[in-house]
Design a protein around this motif. Structure first.
Motif, PDB file in Angstrom:
ATOM      1  N   PHE A 112      49.661  71.378  54.751  1.00  0.00           N
ATOM      2  CA  PHE A 112      51.189  71.229  54.917  1.00  0.00           C
ATOM      3  C   PHE A 112      51.535  69.797  54.771  1.00  0.00           C
ATOM      4  N   LEU A 113      52.755  69.712  54.103  1.00  0.00           N
ATOM      5  CA  LEU A 113      53.488  68.501  54.142  1.00  0.00           C
ATOM      6  C   LEU A 113      54.979  68.496  54.580  1.00  0.00           C
ATOM      7  N   VAL A 114      55.032  67.976  55.450  1.00  0.00           N
ATOM      8  CA  VAL A 114      56.586  68.360  56.096  1.00  0.00           C
ATOM      9  C   VAL A 114      57.489  67.467  55.433  1.00  0.00           C
ATOM     10  N   LEU A 115      58.463  67.742  54.757  1.00  0.00           N
ATOM     11  CA  LEU A 115      59.509  67.212  53.925  1.00  0.00           C
ATOM     12  C   LEU A 115      60.698  66.656  54.698  1.00  0.00           C
ATOM     13  N   ARG A 116      61.064  67.650  55.377  1.00  0.00           N
ATOM     14  CA  ARG A 116      62.520  67.652  56.467  1.00  0.00           C
ATOM     15  C   ARG A 116      62.191  68.416  57.584  1.00  0.00           C
ATOM     16  N   GLY A 117      62.544  67.986  59.031  1.00  0.00           N
ATOM     17  CA  GLY A 117      62.144  68.624  59.945  1.00  0.00           C
ATOM     18  C   GLY A 117      61.166  68.335  60.745  1.00  0.00           C
ATOM     19  N   HIS A 118      60.698  69.327  61.880  1.00  0.00           N
ATOM     20  CA  HIS A 118      59.762  69.174  62.352  1.00  0.00           C
ATOM     21  C   HIS A 118      58.957  70.612  62.565  1.00  0.00           C
ATOM     22  N   LEU A 119      57.326  70.272  62.310  1.00  0.00           N
ATOM     23  CA  LEU A 119      56.713  71.815  62.503  1.00  0.00           C
ATOM     24  C   LEU A 119      55.568  71.478  63.393  1.00  0.00           C
ATOM     25  N   ARG A 120      55.325  72.642  64.133  1.00  0.00           N
ATOM     26  CA  ARG A 120      54.260  72.563  65.222  1.00  0.00           C
ATOM     27  C   ARG A 120      53.281  73.668  64.314  1.00  0.00           C
ATOM     28  N   LEU A 121      52.172  73.143  64.205  1.00  0.00           N
ATOM     29  CA  LEU A 121      51.040  73.993  63.617  1.00  0.00           C
ATOM     30  C   LEU A 121      50.090  74.409  64.847  1.00  0.00           C
ATOM     31  N   GLU A 122      49.977  75.385  65.307  1.00  0.00           N
ATOM     32  CA  GLU A 122      49.487  75.934  66.648  1.00  0.00           C
ATOM     33  C   GLU A 122      48.031  76.588  65.970  1.00  0.00           C
ATOM     34  N   LEU A 155      54.313  67.922  63.426  1.00  0.00           N
ATOM     35  CA  LEU A 155      54.058  67.152  62.309  1.00  0.00           C
ATOM     36  C   LEU A 155      55.685  66.820  62.131  1.00  0.00           C
ATOM     37  N   GLY A 156      55.977  65.715  61.609  1.00  0.00           N
ATOM     38  CA  GLY A 156      57.522  65.344  61.303  1.00  0.00           C
ATOM     39  C   GLY A 156      57.512  64.991  59.750  1.00  0.00           C
ATOM     40  N   PRO A 198      52.320  78.409  61.910  1.00  0.00           N
ATOM     41  CA  PRO A 198      53.250  77.308  61.989  1.00  0.00           C
ATOM     42  C   PRO A 198      54.650  77.938  62.739  1.00  0.00           C
ATOM     43  N   VAL A 199      54.984  77.033  63.443  1.00  0.00           N
ATOM     44  CA  VAL A 199      56.307  77.126  64.179  1.00  0.00           C
ATOM     45  C   VAL A 199      57.437  76.196  64.249  1.00  0.00           C
ATOM     46  N   ALA A 200      58.587  76.424  63.858  1.00  0.00           N
ATOM     47  CA  ALA A 200      59.500  75.463  63.790  1.00  0.00           C
ATOM     48  C   ALA A 200      60.617  75.824  64.459  1.00  0.00           C
ATOM     49  N   GLU A 201      61.225  74.970  65.432  1.00  0.00           N
ATOM     50  CA  GLU A 201      62.236  75.188  66.352  1.00  0.00           C
ATOM     51  C   GLU A 201      63.714  75.339  65.600  1.00  0.00           C
ATOM     52  N   GLN A 202      63.671  74.505  64.631  1.00  0.00           N
ATOM     53  CA  GLN A 202      65.014  74.587  63.734  1.00  0.00           C
ATOM     54  C   GLN A 202      64.364  74.486  62.322  1.00  0.00           C
ATOM     55  N   GLU A 203      65.276  74.489  61.208  1.00  0.00           N
ATOM     56  CA  GLU A 203      64.745  74.759  59.868  1.00  0.00           C
ATOM     57  C   GLU A 203      64.182  73.452  59.543  1.00  0.00           C
ATOM     58  N   CYS A 204      62.769  73.929  58.959  1.00  0.00           N
ATOM     59  CA  CYS A 204      62.067  72.670  58.380  1.00  0.00           C
ATOM     60  C   CYS A 204      61.646  72.963  57.063  1.00  0.00           C
ATOM     61  N   HIS A 205      61.496  71.978  56.151  1.00  0.00           N
ATOM     62  CA  HIS A 205      61.167  72.120  54.852  1.00  0.00           C
ATOM     63  C   HIS A 205      59.865  71.446  54.690  1.00  0.00           C
ATOM     64  N   ILE A 206      58.926  72.081  53.768  1.00  0.00           N
ATOM     65  CA  ILE A 206      57.660  71.985  53.720  1.00  0.00           C
ATOM     66  C   ILE A 206      57.008  72.249  52.424  1.00  0.00           C
TER      67      ILE A 206
END
Length: 117
Positions: free
Chosen positions: A52-62, A70-71, A86-94
């Motif tokens: 996983f590589l986050v391009l935009r937003g924030h991602l929580r990998l549980e 990840l930011g 993976p969990v994203a509270e708002q839209e995230c691009h990966i």
């Protein structure tokens, strides 16, 4: 292929969440972009790591071993055999890299179909 691949353009071409799109292949690996929002089911990949590589937003990998936040610009590799979601509270691009044919949910019967854009 003589043109660069613009990941933002590829991401702007679809709206579905947790539906990866293959943008290139590299040594039998799919290089994919995906939009995430909400949570994907808990799953495991028995035969491959999960990049996983986050391009935009924030991602929580549980993971079964704890959570990883990840930011933008952060990457993480979930080792094969480790249960995660993976969990994203708002839209995230990966950006994802996986062997071609790897089901994104860990189960071919529930996985998003492979789409090349």
């Amino acid at each position: 292929m003589n043109a660069a691949i613009n990941l933002n353009s590829k991401l702007n071409s679809f709206d579905e969440y947790y539906a990866p799109r293959t943008v290139a292949t590299f040594n039998d690996m799919d290089i994919m972009v995906v939009k995430a929002c909400g949570e994907l089911n808990w799953h495991v990949h028995e035969d491959t790591d999960d990049f996983f590589l986050v391009l935009r937003g924030h991602l929580r990998l549980e993971t079964e071993h704890g959570n990883v936040e990840l930011g933008p610009g952060d990457m993480y590799v979930v080792p094969k055999g480790v249960r995660h979601r993976p969990v994203a509270e708002q839209e995230c691009h990966i950006l994802l890299i996986e062997p071609t044919g790897t089901p994104n949910t860990g189960d071919a019967s529930t996985a998003a179909s492979r789409k090349v854009i």
